[in-house]
Design a protein around this motif. Structure first.
Motif, mmCIF file in Angstrom:
data_model
loop_
_atom_site.group_PDB
_atom_site.id
_atom_site.type_symbol
_atom_site.label_atom_id
_atom_site.label_comp_id
_atom_site.label_asym_id
_atom_site.label_seq_id
_atom_site.Cartn_x
_atom_site.Cartn_y
_atom_site.Cartn_z
ATOM 1 N N PRO A 113 11.781 -5.348 -18.244
ATOM 2 C CA PRO A 113 11.500 -4.933 -16.867
ATOM 3 C C PRO A 113 10.803 -6.018 -16.054
ATOM 4 C CG PRO A 113 9.827 -4.054 -18.298
ATOM 5 C CD PRO A 113 10.717 -4.913 -19.162
ATOM 6 N N ARG A 114 10.682 -5.714 -14.780
ATOM 7 C CA ARG A 114 9.890 -6.532 -13.843
ATOM 8 C C ARG A 114 10.315 -7.984 -13.833
ATOM 9 N NH1 ARG A 114 6.438 -2.559 -15.634
ATOM 10 N NH2 ARG A 114 6.015 -3.626 -17.558
ATOM 11 N N ASN A 144 3.434 -5.300 -7.987
ATOM 12 C CA ASN A 144 4.554 -5.443 -8.894
ATOM 13 C C ASN A 144 5.829 -5.348 -8.073
ATOM 14 O OD1 ASN A 144 3.289 -5.386 -11.616
ATOM 15 N ND2 ASN A 144 2.418 -3.536 -10.726
ATOM 16 N N LEU A 184 12.603 -0.339 -3.757
ATOM 17 C CA LEU A 184 12.038 0.737 -2.951
ATOM 18 C C LEU A 184 12.718 2.048 -3.273
ATOM 19 C CD1 LEU A 184 11.632 -0.954 0.486
ATOM 20 C CD2 LEU A 184 9.900 -0.377 -1.165
ATOM 21 N N PRO A 244 4.243 -1.147 4.749
ATOM 22 C CA PRO A 244 4.334 0.133 5.455
ATOM 23 C C PRO A 244 3.015 0.873 5.384
ATOM 24 C CG PRO A 244 5.639 0.147 3.443
ATOM 25 C CD PRO A 244 5.178 -1.240 3.644
ATOM 26 N N MET A 294 3.853 -19.964 -16.265
ATOM 27 C CA MET A 294 3.654 -20.636 -14.990
ATOM 28 C C MET A 294 2.678 -19.836 -14.141
ATOM 29 S SD MET A 294 6.457 -23.008 -13.673
ATOM 30 C CE MET A 294 6.390 -23.656 -12.062
ATOM 31 N N ASP A 295 3.161 -19.266 -13.065
ATOM 32 C CA ASP A 295 2.223 -18.569 -12.195
ATOM 33 C C ASP A 295 1.881 -17.199 -12.760
ATOM 34 O OD1 ASP A 295 4.880 -18.889 -9.854
ATOM 35 O OD2 ASP A 295 4.880 -18.033 -11.818
ATOM 36 N N TYR A 296 2.892 -16.372 -12.897
ATOM 37 C CA TYR A 296 2.618 -15.144 -13.639
ATOM 38 C C TYR A 296 3.868 -14.808 -14.399
ATOM 39 C CZ TYR A 296 5.220 -11.398 -11.300
ATOM 40 O OH TYR A 296 6.180 -10.556 -10.851
ATOM 41 N N ALA A 323 6.913 -13.101 -15.616
ATOM 42 C CA ALA A 323 7.802 -12.018 -15.243
ATOM 43 C C ALA A 323 7.827 -11.047 -16.401
ATOM 44 C CB ALA A 323 9.190 -12.563 -14.966
ATOM 45 N N GLY A 324 7.777 -9.799 -16.112
ATOM 46 C CA GLY A 324 7.798 -8.807 -17.174
ATOM 47 C C GLY A 324 6.449 -8.202 -17.432
ATOM 48 N N THR A 325 5.386 -8.873 -17.088
ATOM 49 C CA THR A 325 4.068 -8.283 -17.307
ATOM 50 C C THR A 325 3.727 -7.383 -16.127
ATOM 51 O OG1 THR A 325 3.082 -10.194 -16.280
ATOM 52 C CG2 THR A 325 3.158 -10.160 -18.673
ATOM 53 N N TYR A 326 3.006 -6.336 -16.450
ATOM 54 C CA TYR A 326 2.605 -5.400 -15.412
ATOM 55 C C TYR A 326 1.354 -5.930 -14.730
ATOM 56 C CZ TYR A 326 0.932 -1.186 -13.194
ATOM 57 O OH TYR A 326 0.485 -0.289 -12.272
ATOM 58 N N ARG A 327 1.372 -5.883 -13.456
ATOM 59 C CA ARG A 327 0.214 -6.342 -12.679
ATOM 60 C C ARG A 327 -0.633 -5.139 -12.325
ATOM 61 N NH1 ARG A 327 -0.659 -10.767 -9.256
ATOM 62 N NH2 ARG A 327 1.338 -11.638 -9.799
ATOM 63 N N VAL A 335 -4.824 -3.679 -7.812
ATOM 64 C CA VAL A 335 -6.017 -4.399 -7.371
ATOM 65 C C VAL A 335 -6.820 -3.478 -6.469
ATOM 66 C CG1 VAL A 335 -6.859 -6.377 -6.121
ATOM 67 C CG2 VAL A 335 -4.853 -6.583 -7.543
ATOM 68 N N LYS A 350 -9.536 -2.529 -3.870
ATOM 69 C CA LYS A 350 -10.094 -3.259 -2.737
ATOM 70 C C LYS A 350 -11.584 -3.508 -2.934
ATOM 71 C CE LYS A 350 -7.422 -1.684 1.156
ATOM 72 N NZ LYS A 350 -7.562 -0.979 2.414
ATOM 73 N N LYS A 363 2.718 2.606 -13.822
ATOM 74 C CA LYS A 363 3.654 1.790 -14.585
ATOM 75 C C LYS A 363 4.877 2.604 -14.960
ATOM 76 C CE LYS A 363 3.635 -1.173 -18.621
ATOM 77 N NZ LYS A 363 2.960 -1.445 -19.883
ATOM 78 N N GLU A 389 -2.085 2.813 -0.744
ATOM 79 C CA GLU A 389 -1.381 1.704 -0.103
ATOM 80 C C GLU A 389 -0.249 1.198 -0.974
ATOM 81 O OE1 GLU A 389 -4.100 -1.254 1.130
ATOM 82 O OE2 GLU A 389 -5.017 0.041 2.637
ATOM 83 N N GLU A 390 -0.492 1.153 -2.261
ATOM 84 C CA GLU A 390 0.562 0.714 -3.171
ATOM 85 C C GLU A 390 1.745 1.684 -3.107
ATOM 86 O OE1 GLU A 390 0.745 -1.941 -5.285
ATOM 87 O OE2 GLU A 390 2.673 -1.265 -6.057
ATOM 88 N N ALA A 448 3.666 1.149 0.026
ATOM 89 C CA ALA A 448 4.492 -0.055 -0.034
ATOM 90 C C ALA A 448 5.726 0.191 -0.895
ATOM 91 C CB ALA A 448 3.679 -1.217 -0.589
ATOM 92 N N ARG A 449 5.601 1.048 -1.883
ATOM 93 C CA ARG A 449 6.752 1.343 -2.725
ATOM 94 C C ARG A 449 7.625 2.437 -2.149
ATOM 95 N NH1 ARG A 449 5.248 1.500 -9.007
ATOM 96 N NH2 ARG A 449 4.258 -0.509 -9.223
#
Lengths: 869, 543
Positions: free
Chosen positions: A271-272, A370, A374, A410, B1-3, B5-9, B12, B14, B414, B439-440, B443-444
């Protein structure tokens, strides 16, 4: 100069059987990447148009047949002569020296063509698909071919005779992709609803000559049985069987690689992955390795035995989708100091791309989320597609040590509100840099800094001060607070002052090069503020009839040239066009126009702004103010501009815009219009079937690209203006691609050296980024690199007045103003139309008070007008 | 590298800027008095006295009893119930071996705090005795009664030595001077505090009625205390505190009027206060429910604590490690400081602890030797051997894969269980977490899924959270949209569940209050704008 960057996952990839390198068509080249390290190790070039497909010649295993080179080109020539037009292409190696091409007919039908590779002779074919084919797949043995139409999946046996009729596997939903298993017994096809159909024993149907239906149980009379796998919520993007035939891999917009164990129906997930999957390539030599192409211009090599990603190749991130309100999404910037090209990609991230070495450098997740596809509820199917989180503005400090970003997401309300978030970032200090991979770390986050949408973000070149402007009528100046005592961390950012100008919506903001002035665009008026005291210094109105009677400078419509700087030839044409346009009656009134861009000139006391009509309709007006006289120096009309920037070291402005040139014969043009209408209709369809829309995206993009390449050339033009005259100093045309941005390369960076930038005071080279994310460096006149190629002679003042314009009364009184000749009726604002002024005395005073000449001088002219009467 | 891919973030949460820009050391010190142990007494807690000796047991007088609490565990050790009527003012002797308490019946009793035996009963007061104190010589005791007399007792004989007469109203408080064992200060309801010399026996002639000095407080004096130096004294009465210079002839130094209601008790501690400041602190409790702390250089208020009921008594242990407050509703609250500064006594305790540690070390070594002998497969330790061994430089170390620990809402997020994720976030009761999650979800595009399909029990926490935080400017932007969605979607659910209706009413009230506030602010702004613009116009132009 060769184009760099570009989209590498737009076309199907191909990799060698040993799995060491893979090939990616990109523009006119085929790029060769190492699958071990992800390094770009070579480029195959030679095509004169964009390469659309690449396949390996099964006979010569080490050499890819990059679009077939000579053979392919010959075939294309024959097709063109027959009145066809090349569209959707796939090259598939059949058995025994056979290649198949899928073409799209100009009237919307599809076309399949078989070729003998040995001599390039086309085979006779009886496959007549009804619509454009959406793909072409060959079984690993090469004996069977399949191509999905809209609701039909055509399957036939490959061979020279070509007389065998294809068999149609019908389905009630549109197909998106298909794949054969290695034993030639199972055919898999995905559809827009996310289902995967498995047609078992399809060869029996081929033998009987009868097709199947997805809703039939099969088994009777040789009709193949169909079973369905369903996990994907979005259309299936790509399918592949594992080399041993035990597993099926599928991917789609969910960014999840799904591994189906066919015997048991069990699923495994990777995934992801970060972007929608558009292609899966199994490696012939290594059963566990796959090459995955993603829509975010990323190629990953994954090892499914360990469920790990081995290598990743990042291209320049593509444009995020435009925002629902019509505002453009994304942003582009060049990082001072490091010189990286910073582009906003999908999912609210900023990519730092090393433009010199043409490789991905780093990534900054502005909104730490993540990547998820949508969710669209059934209830909101009729609603517009939701806003995707994205970065809409980014600005660097002069040293590159601080970064300000604006990202949107949004809101939580039901009305589709947008939440803006302003963030300030710090570059890590030298000690920290080694430990953290992120190029910047978050310093301050301000949620909803304005009541309305943020329209402009500017960073002062001189100090740690930034400004944001909003359409709610306010601008805010942000400054870094002093760092707290006994603390290592840098000071946080705070809003220092808030200002507004007559509560007008603000559309632009810019700092002067010494940071002592802040220009904010309020409607058509540019206002100058002191950022320290927040005091209004001056208000500069745009000319009243800007865009109507102004001298029009149109695009340099030069021909030829591969995205190179064009010299005098293009500009002579330009003059002709200007004369033509001058004869035309004035354009549409721009009452609604507003300043959307502002920039100070670096080494001259001028301020330039771009007046745009809402929605970009009707073109823009470039206005240049003289800051010493606080009056308009000149203005000119331009097509709708996509980018506007000021040279940091010379008195120059760069403007980039796109325009289309139709060069097709009459018949083809009609077909174009038809197709355009079709496309428009497609776009106007309410998104009740989001899956269909999404599914049509890929072919639509192809068609558009074809149109760009073949008939209506969409060209990006970059014009360079000096504040002293409305005649462009230089014009550069990018042929074949639309330009997305033209940026001045910051001095002192590796990119500046690579672009051949001169010393201090010289014009700065430009980086032009095309819409397909390829980019080129444009050297400047006067710099060393450009001396030979583009030594453009100074253009005669094309836009200056020609005969037929009467002298105004005021001009007769006061003589010719020094810098007010460029555009008629724009000088000073007060002398807008002297003829009218002579008839109507009041018109003499038709200007803001601060723009009027002193009363002592105005009085004389007024008396004269009265006496004449 | 940066993060990867595949790992759950992780979500965050506030972070908001600190609410107060400056946190003083004083405030930090007094906030460290945490972990209150609350004990409910039968009646109002009228007096608290800490034993001067370690481990600082404290005697609490409430109703007809005197309770002795353990200074270490804050648990009840003894209860002395040898009173026929209400008990008053139980205090310790300096060595902690005796306890004296007055009573409503006027008898002053001396107890052994361990056996609870009554050692002496000092009868003499005609009316209730509210205060009793041991003298510094350990053999005498002064008591004050409602019969307007303070009496000086010899405990060994159990006889009254003399009576200090001069007050004209109840004597309610006593304080012995730290500088002299014979100087006493008494506070009375006749608005005065009087300084006595018990050697004179109260028979000193003159109009002062035998007192050396009379300090006019101006209100009935509730409590008196000497400063550690003995040169100054403080009296509490009415809603003021008065600081007197006793050495300087009874000059009033400062009158502190920081209270809304009557000040009932004062305490002085030479060790309280943050490290940086050495000055002692004055604590005063009042019927308005506040305990306020003053520093004694400039007599400025440094800290204030609010209690839920009128404060009748306060006490602070000699090492300033415990702070006790007795309330009128019978609540006894004892807070322990996280890091008491301690004095010599604390140092002694540390030395004792170190000695014990050394003894333990000897025992531990023997135990370890025994353990080494017993290392075989019959012990569990055998299977744990080598766990703590470090890898040698040449070894190939296999890194253990650490799985990220996810919060409950992250686990649900998740797995795309949006409704459960919102429930889990609400269960944390942290507005920042709920904000970030909402907010998450927005956004989703998952907000409708998270909000829909809730019954009354599922909706209740959400509506309560909205009602609590929707008016907070930090969360209003996020929660207002959610509140609108909830109210729109669940309009049919109104009047189906009483608790839900109450929560919805609370939400309505919160919004109405916010609207009212906004209106008032707009009105103020409207009133101010002409003044400001006039001021700007009048100001000279330029920078």
């Amino acid at each position: 100069m060769a184009l760099k960057g570009g989209l590498i996952t737009r076309r199907q990839l191909c990799w060698t059987p040993d799995g060491r390198v893979f090939f990616a068509p990109c523009g006119r080249d085929v790029r060769v990447y190492s699958a071990q390290s992800g390094e770009h190790i070579g480029t195959l070039s030679g095509h004169t148009a964009s390469v659309t497909a690449v396949a390996l010649d099964p006979q010569a295993e080490t050499q890819p047949r990059a679009g077939g080179e000579a053979r392919h080109k010959r075939a294309r020539g024959a097709l063109l002569a027959g009145g066809h037009r090349e569209g959707h292409h796939q090259v598939v190696s059949g058995p025994a020296e056979l290649a198949y091409l899928s073409l799209s007919h100009r009237l919307g039908a599809g076309k399949l063509l078989g070729l003998r590779l040995s001599d390039g002779v086309p085979l006779s074919s009886s496959v007549r698909p009804r619509g454009p084919l959406r793909g072409l797949a060959a079984s690993p043995s090469g004996r069977y071919l399949a191509a999905p139409d809209r609701f039909s999946l055509w399957v036939w046996a490959a061979g020279e005779d070509g007389e065998r009729r294809p068999v149609n596997f019908h389905h009630v939903r549109a197909y998106t992709c298909c794949a054969f298993d290695p034993t030639d017994t199972v055919l898999a096809a995905g559809d827009v609803s996310g289902r995967i159909m498995l047609w078992h024993n399809f060869r029996a149907a081929l033998a009987s000559g009868e097709g199947g239906k997805s809703n039939s149980a099969g088994g009777r009379g040789g009709a193949p049985a169909c079973t369905t796998l369903h996990w994907h919520a979005h259309p299936v993007g790509c399918l592949a069987f594992s080399p041993d035939g035990n597993h099926l891999l599928s991917g789609g917009a969910e960014s999840v690689l799904v591994q189906w164990q066919l015997a048991t129906g069990k699923r495994n997930y990777l995934p992801r992955l970060g972007g929608p999957l558009v292609g899966i390539l199994p490696c012939a030599g290594d059963a566990g390795r796959y090459c995955i192409a993603q829509a975010d211009n990323t190629v990953r090599v994954v090892n499914l035995a360990a469920m790990q990603i081995e290598t990743t190749v990042h291209g320049v991130r593509p444009h995020p989708p435009p925002r629902p309100g019509g505002a453009p999404g994304g942003c582009v910037a060049l990082q001072p100091g490091g010189g990286a090209l910073v582009v906003a990609g999908p999912n609210a991230l900023l990519q730092f791309f090393d433009a010199v070495r043409d490789r991905h450098a780093a990534r900054l997740q502005v909104a730490p989320r993540n990547p998820v596809s949508l969710t669209r509820d059934a209830a909101s199917a009729g609603a517009p597609p939701p806003l995707e989180p994205q970065v809409v503005a980014a600005a660097f400090s002069a040293s590159g040590g601080a970064l300000a970003t604006v990202d949107v997401a949004p809101g939580t309300g039901a009305g589709g509100g947008v939440q803006h978030s302003l963030k300030f970032w710090d570059a890590p200090t030298a000690g920290v840099r080694a430990s953290s991979a992120a190029p910047y770390s978050l310093n301050t986050r301000a949620d909803a800094p304005h009541a309305g949408a943020i329209t402009a973000l500017a960073f002062s070149p001189a100090a740690d001060v930034a400004a944001t402007a909003s359409d709610d009528g306010e601008f805010r100046v942000w400054a870094r607070a002093p760092p707290p005592r006994h603390s290592e961390r840098a000071g946080r950012w705070r809003c220092r002052s808030v200002g507004s100008y007559k509560r007008r919506p603000l559309g632009a903001a810019a700092f002067s090069w010494d940071g002592s002035l802040l220009a904010v665009g309020a409607g058509t008026t540019a206002t100058l503020w002191d950022p320290e005291t927040n005091a209004l210094v001056a208000a500069l109105p745009a000319p009243c009839g800007a865009g109507a009677g102004a001298a029009a400078v149109s695009a340099a419509a030069g021909d030829g040239g591969d995205g190179e700087a064009q010299g005098a030839a293009g500009q002579q044409q330009q003059q002709q066009q200007q004369q033509q346009q001058q004869q035309q009656p004035g354009g549409q009134p721009q009452r609604q126009a507003a300043l959307t861009q502002l920039a100070f000139s670096a080494r001259s006391p001028h301020l330039a702004g771009l007046l745009s009509a809402p929605g970009g309709a009707g073109g823009d007006t470039l206005v240049v103010w003289d800051l010493l006289t606080l009056s308009v120096a000149w203005s000119c009309s331009l097509p709708h501009c996509v980018s506007f920037s000021a040279d940091p070291s010379a008195a120059l402005f760069a403007v980039a815009f796109n325009h289309s040139i139709s060069k097709a014969p009459q018949g083809a043009q009609q077909a174009d219009q038809q197709q355009q209408q079709q496309q428009q209709q497609q776009q106007q369809q309410p998104p009740q079937q989001p899956d269909q829309q999404q599914q049509q995206q890929a072919p639509g993009a192809d068609e558009q690209q074809t149109r760009t390449a073949r008939r209506t050339q969409r060209r990006g033009t970059v014009l360079l203006f000096s504040p002293s005259s409305p005649a462009p100093v230089m014009a550069s045309v990018l042929v074949g691609t639309a330009v997305a941005a033209a940026l001045h390369v910051p001095p002192g960076t590796p990119l500046y050296a690579a672009a051949g930038g001169g010393g201090a005071g010289c014009a700065t080279p430009l980086l032009a980024l095309a819409e397909d994310r390829s980019y080129a460096l444009i050297a400047q006149p006067g710099s060393g690199a450009a001396a030979g190629a583009a030594a453009a002679p100074p253009v005669p003042a094309a836009a200056a007045r020609s005969g037929g314009v009467e002298e105004s009364v005021l001009e007769a009184v006061f003589g010719q103003p020094a810098a007010a000749h460029a555009a008629r009726g724009t000088a000073g604002g007060a002398v807008h139309d002297a003829r009218a002024a002579a008839r109507q005395v009041a018109a003499l005073f038709d200007a803001p008070s601060h723009a009027l000449p002193p009363p002592s001088r105005l009085c004389a002219s007024l008396l004269e007008v009265l006496l004449e009467k | 590298m940066d993060y990867d891919a595949g790992t759950y973030r992780k979500l965050v949460v506030k972070q908001y800027p600190a609410r107060s820009l400056r946190e003083t050391a004083e405030g930090k010190y007094w906030k460290r008095f945490a972990a209150p142990s609350v004990a409910k007494q039968i009646g109002g807690v009228s007096h608290i006295d800490f034993c001067p000796q370690q481990p600082y047991h404290y005697a609490v007088t409430a109703s007809t009893r005197v309770m002795i609490y353990d200074g270490q565990t804050r648990q009840l050790r003894r209860t002395i119930a040898r009173f026929k009527d209400k008990a008053y003012g139980a205090t310790w002797r300096e060595d902690g071996k005796l306890l004296a308490a007055g009573g409503q019946d006027g008898i002053v009793q001396v107890f052994d705090p361990n056996s609870r035996n009554v050692l002496r009963q000092l009868r003499g007061h005609a009316r209730a005795a509210h205060a009793a104190r041991f003298a510094g010589d350990r053999t005498h005791l002064l008591s004050g009664g409602d019969d307007v007399v303070a009496r000086w007792w010899d405990i060994t004989a159990g006889k009254q030595v003399c009576r200090l007469a001069g007050h004209t109203d109840y004597v309610r408080s006593l304080a012995a001077s730290p500088a002299s064992s014979d100087a006493w200060l008494t506070g009375s309801y006749d608005h005065t505090a009087k300084l006595w010399d018990v050697r004179a026996g109260g028979s000193r002639g003159g109009g002062g009625g035998g007192a050396v000095m009379s300090l006019d407080h101006g209100a009935p004096v509730e409590d008196v205390a000497f400063f550690p130096s003995g040169g100054m004294a403080v009296t509490a009465g009415g809603n003021t505190l008065c600081i007197w210079d006793v050495l300087g002839g009874g000059r009033l130094l400062k009158r502190l009027a920081n209270f809304q209601k009557t000040v009932t008790c004062v305490a002085l501690s030479p060790l309280a206060g943050p490290e940086a400041s050495a000055a002692p602190r004055l604590l005063a409790g009042s019927l308005d429910g506040h305990v306020k702390v003053f520093e004694l250089d400039g007599f400025t208020l440094t800290h204030a604590t609010k209690y839920p009921a009128p404060v009748l008594s306060i006490g602070i242990s000699p090492d300033a490690g415990l702070l006790a407050a007795g309330l009128a509703d019978g609540t006894l609250t004892v807070r322990r400081h996280a890091r008491p500064r301690g004095g010599g006594g604390a140092g002694g305790a540390a030395a004792v602890g170190a000695g014990g540690g050394a003894a333990g070390g000897v025992g531990g070594r023997a135990a370890r030797r025994r353990a080494r002998l017993e290392m075989n497969a019959s012990t569990f330790r055998y299977f744990l051997r080598g766990r703590s061994t470090r890898a040698a430089p040449g070894d190939f170390a296999v890194a253990a894969r650490r799985r990220a620990r996810l919060a409950p809402y992250d686990k649900m997020l998740k797995r795309f269980l949006y409704r459960d994720a919102l429930d889990a976030a609400l269960a944390t009761r942290q507005a920042g977490v709920v904000d970030a999650l909402l907010e998450e979800l927005a956004a989703r595009g998952g907000l409708p899924a998270a909000l829909s399909g809730r019954d009354a029990a599922g909706l209740l926490p959400l509506v309560r959270h909205l009602a609590r935080h929707v008016a907070n400017p930090r969360h209003a932007a996020t929660l207002a949209g959610v509140a609108a969605r909830v109210v729109d979607a669940y309009a049919p659910a109104v009047a189906t569940d009483a608790r839900l209706d109450a929560a919805l009413c609370a939400l309505r009230d919160a919004l109405a209050g916010e609207v009212r506030l906004a209106d008032e602010l707009a009105a103020i702004q409207g009133a101010l704008e002409p003044i400001l613009s006039a001021g700007l116009a009048a100001a000279p132009a330029g920078r």
